[in-house]
Design a protein around this motif. Structure first.
Motif, short mmCIF file in Angstrom:
data_model
loop_
_atom_site.label_atom_id
_atom_site.label_comp_id
_atom_site.label_asym_id
_atom_site.label_seq_id
_atom_site.Cartn_x
_atom_site.Cartn_y
_atom_site.Cartn_z
N GLU A 10 1.20 5.24 -0.08
CA GLU A 10 1.49 6.59 0.40
C GLU A 10 2.77 7.13 -0.25
OE1 GLU A 10 -0.06 9.71 2.57
OE2 GLU A 10 -0.88 7.71 2.46
N HIS A 22 -0.07 -2.70 6.43
CA HIS A 22 0.95 -1.67 6.63
C HIS A 22 1.83 -1.52 5.39
CE1 HIS A 22 0.75 0.14 10.56
NE2 HIS A 22 0.50 -1.02 11.12
N SER A 80 -0.29 0.05 2.47
CA SER A 80 -0.57 1.48 2.67
C SER A 80 0.71 2.30 2.63
CB SER A 80 -1.32 1.70 3.98
OG SER A 80 -0.52 1.34 5.07
N SER A 127 0.45 7.47 13.18
CA SER A 127 -0.63 7.85 12.26
C SER A 127 -1.55 8.89 12.88
CB SER A 127 -1.44 6.63 11.85
OG SER A 127 -0.67 5.75 11.09
N ASN A 132 5.36 3.69 7.66
CA ASN A 132 4.39 2.60 7.57
C ASN A 132 5.05 1.34 7.03
OD1 ASN A 132 1.79 2.28 8.43
ND2 ASN A 132 0.86 3.33 6.71
#
Length: 178
Positions: free
Chosen positions: A107, A100, A103, A160, A132
């Motif tokens: 992102e 998490h 990512s 998500s 996230n």
């Protein structure tokens, strides 16, 4: 994005919501093994897809070797994830926290790059990355309470899925070069 791709994205998002709701309403010790299996299978599919894409098309592209390297690394992560089936839950939770957090940071960086290049919906990417990363922090805070961490993971999965469904209905722009 074609109509089939949009339908596939929406159906996958709905499946993600169904799995998350299953984890919320039926929390158990086996839920962690299901999460490990889903993560391992998903990473393996993405890794194999990238490797096949390299051998069919990307080896003729500029930067195609990066796709091969990415596919091999993702496939390695899939194998590592699959091997976590017999370890204590705390390690699985730490692994989920790492996924998490990583990512989320990626992102956020992609959103900042999109903002500079003025392409695409950078605000949606940015909020997805922030949420996230916040989920990773919340999982870290509640790491001793395994069912709470499972709930937080499920909420992140629902978020998500909603973002995936929302992006399926978003208009895509095309560039036509004559």
């Amino acid at each position: 994005m074609s109509g089939f791709q949009r339908v596939r994205k929406v159906l996958f998002g709905l499946c993600m919501i169904a799995v998350a709701l299953f984890f919320i309403f039926f929390p158990s010790d086996e839920a962690y093994m299901i999460i490990v299996a889903i993560l391992s299978l998903g990473l393996a599919i993405v890794g194999i897809k990238d490797i096949i894409f390299y051998f069919t098309m990307a080896k003729h592209m500029i930067g195609g070797k990066m796709i091969l390297i990415q596919g091999v690394i993702i496939l390695d992560f899939a194998l590592i994830t699959g091997s976590l089936a017999n370890v204590p839950k705390i390690y699985i939770l730490l692994y989920l926290i790492g996924i998490h957090a990583f990512s989320g940071v990626v992102e956020i960086l992609r959103a900042m790059e999109s903002k500079k290049a003025v392409e695409g919906p950078w605000k949606l990417k940015f909020t997805h990355g922030i949420i996230n990363f916040l989920l990773a922090i919340a999982c870290l805070i509640f790491i001793r309470k395994s069912h709470t961490a499972l709930l937080i993971y499920s909420l992140g999965l629902i978020y998500s899925a909603v973002v995936r469904i929302f992006s399926a209905f978003r208009r895509t722009s095309f560039i036509l070069i004559n």
